[in-house]
Scaffold this active site. Structure first.
Site, mmCIF file in Angstrom:
data_model
loop_
_atom_site.group_PDB
_atom_site.id
_atom_site.type_symbol
_atom_site.label_atom_id
_atom_site.label_comp_id
_atom_site.label_asym_id
_atom_site.label_seq_id
_atom_site.Cartn_x
_atom_site.Cartn_y
_atom_site.Cartn_z
ATOM 1 N N ASP A 29 0.856 -1.178 0.000
ATOM 2 C CA ASP A 29 0.000 0.000 0.000
ATOM 3 C C ASP A 29 0.893 1.229 0.000
ATOM 4 O OD1 ASP A 29 -2.786 1.124 0.271
ATOM 5 O OD2 ASP A 29 -1.763 2.143 1.915
ATOM 6 N N THR A 30 0.403 2.292 -0.593
ATOM 7 C CA THR A 30 1.133 3.556 -0.626
ATOM 8 C C THR A 30 0.248 4.648 -0.052
ATOM 9 O OG1 THR A 30 2.334 2.863 -2.594
ATOM 10 C CG2 THR A 30 2.313 5.223 -2.114
#
Length: 182
Positions: free
Chosen positions: A69-70
């Site tokens: 995830d970013t």
């Protein structure tokens, strides 16, 4: 791990050329809004884990599942994925010419010969954008896939020409270093 299946939940384009089988379809099952009550870096780590776990639980046998995830943050404001072209343009206008932080989480879930292991990590990178003209922002939004990108950009895309400088762990955000985990 000769016969172990490896699935990647995010950044599939980074892994394809290495011959690793990847999939993105199961990550779409995750309702990211459900865990927005978790704050800061822990939110990104949890999302990466949940994405990996959703795929892991639907498979059997030896396997390694990688979820990622970013999160893009500036002045405590989290820049999620844009919901419209206009929101993408607004985000890039707010981020340009300034420093912001990109958190990239990585969750690796492994089952091999009946033994389960998990590795969860988070990489923090400070990024500075150059000043970008309105025309350049609109062209980027219209020609690249920004709707599924936190902060409306991908540093490994054509957007990299607008990066003025970066600090810390940018190379770790752009690639997965498997020997650290296996």
């Amino acid at each position: 791990m000769n016969d172990t299946i490896i699935y990647l939940i995010r950044h599939a384009e980074t892994v394809d050329e290495k011959g690793i089988r990847n999939t993105n379809e199961d990550s779409q099952m995750i309702n990211e809004k459900e865990i927005l009550s978790i704050q800061g870096e822990e939110q990104s780590k949890k999302l990466g884990y949940i994405k990996a776990k959703a795929v892991f639980d639907n498979m059997q046998g030896d396997r390694a599942i990688i979820g990622s995830d970013t999160m893009v943050v500036k002045n405590e404001k989290v820049y999620e994925k844009p919901k419209s072209r206009e929101e993408a343009i607004q985000m890039l206008n707010e981020l340009q010419g300034t420093r912001h932080t990109v958190y990239t989480s990585l969750a690796i879930l492994v089952e091999e010969k009946g033994e389960y292991k998990e590795y969860i990590d988070l990489i923090k990178t400070d990024v500075y954008f150059k000043r970008i003209s309105q025309k350049e922002i609109e062209e980027y939004v219209d020609n690249d896939e920004v709707m599924d990108k936190a902060g409306s950009y991908a540093i490994q895309s054509s957007f990299c020409k607008f990066i003025k400088k970066h600090f810390d762990n940018l190379s770790k955000c752009l690639q997965f270093i498997f020997p650290l985990y296996f």
